[in-house]
Write a protein that holds these residues in place. Structure first.
Motif, PDB file in Angstrom:
ATOM      1  N   PHE A 175       5.839  27.572 -26.625  1.00 50.16           N
ATOM      2  CA  PHE A 175       7.120  28.259 -26.706  1.00 50.16           C
ATOM      3  C   PHE A 175       8.283  27.304 -26.459  1.00 50.16           C
ATOM      4  O   PHE A 175       9.230  27.221 -27.254  1.00 50.16           O
ATOM      5  CB  PHE A 175       7.120  29.394 -25.674  1.00 50.16           C
ATOM      6  N   SER A 178      12.197  37.974 -24.399  1.00 48.59           N
ATOM      7  CA  SER A 178      11.660  36.714 -24.900  1.00 48.59           C
ATOM      8  C   SER A 178      12.664  35.998 -25.795  1.00 48.59           C
ATOM      9  O   SER A 178      12.786  34.771 -25.762  1.00 48.59           O
ATOM     10  CB  SER A 178      10.355  36.960 -25.668  1.00 48.59           C
ATOM     11  N   ALA A 213      14.223  32.292 -25.352  1.00 43.41           N
ATOM     12  CA  ALA A 213      14.142  31.310 -26.440  1.00 43.41           C
ATOM     13  C   ALA A 213      15.520  30.729 -26.735  1.00 43.41           C
ATOM     14  O   ALA A 213      15.665  29.512 -26.932  1.00 43.41           O
ATOM     15  CB  ALA A 213      13.559  31.960 -27.687  1.00 43.41           C
TER      16      ALA A 213
END
Length: 259
Positions: free
Chosen positions: A66, A105, A109
């Motif tokens: 990620f 999320s 990010a």
């Protein structure tokens, strides 16, 4: 993604360290930037930015994928001096359609991306740490290279610096030079089309085409990717690749009259 909740709650009990750990530390203020000069001693790296080679949990792998993905994308999109709107839209599309990230999320990010854009760390340092974490999982390395190329050409061109970075990533990932050419050909709409997707020459025999197709299906089947320890969200990328392989094979079959 279990590690996301731990990160938000400040209870993450492990660190990835290195350049990616520095990004997390700068973005969220946690103690991720673990130094381990001894690790780098035999690798020709810079003192003060070593990282422990962790083989451990799924959380570690998920976090590395990620953070590396959005850190490398940050450096790539800034390669020509500015981050364009179309590049941002493409990254958002990857977050929403391919990775299917939820709101929390996506916020993380974006925070990682913004931090990496301003970071003094290089694209190559992020790529090297990513390659080390997934050195035995070629499919993951190829998927990452695919994401990089997809974003780079989203504005309709591939700048010389973007090309240099992606070539560098392919080399750091220890992928063959032919893989880069296949990626470039596919996304720039040049070359041999379906044969590029299967990474095989048009002069190959029917049996060679079938053999290559079967090999790629085994490697990129979503179940095979999921077994590598990545979360469900990342298997969406494998599904897209898997579908492209199948469609390319069907195109070749039809053009050749193969059974």
């Amino acid at each position: 993604m279990g590690w996301i909740g731990k990160l938000v709650g400040g209870t993450l009990g492990f660190a990835i360290g290195g350049p990616l750990g520095a990004i997390l530390g700068a973005a969220f203020g946690h103690g991720f930037d673990k130094r381990d000069d001894a690790y780098l001693a035999g690798r020709g790296g810079r003192p003060g930015y070593g990282y422990r080679r962790i083989e451990a949990s799924d959380d570690t792998r998920h976090m590395t994928f990620f953070v590396a993905a959005f850190s490398m994308l940050a450096k790539l999109t800034k390669a020509d001096g500015r981050v364009s709107e179309v590049e941002i839209r493409t990254i958002e599309e990857i977050m929403e359609r391919d990775l299917r990230l939820n709101a929390d999320s996506r916020k993380i990010a974006i925070q990682i991306f913004r931090t990496a854009v301003q970071s003094p760390e290089s694209f190559e340092s992020f790529a090297t740490q990513f390659a080390d974490a997934f050195r035995h999982q070629r499919q993951i390395l190829e998927l990452m290279a695919d994401i990089l190329m997809r974003v780079a050409v989203s504005d309709g061109k591939l700048s010389s610096e973007e090309e240099r970075m992606i070539r560098s990533a392919v080399q750091i990932f220890r992928l063959p030079a032919s893989f880069y050419e296949q990626l470039r050909s596919r996304y720039m709409k040049t070359g041999k089309g379906a044969y590029d997707v299967l990474d095989i020459d048009p002069s190959a025999t029917d049996e060679e085409v079938k053999k290559q197709y079967r090999r790629l299906v085994r490697e990129y089947h979503p179940d095979a990717i999921a077994s590598k320890g990545l979360p469900e969200e990342f298997t969406e990328l494998a599904e897209e690749k898997f579908m492209a392989i199948h469609e390319a094979y069907e195109t070749i079959k039809k053009s050749r009259g193969m059974s």
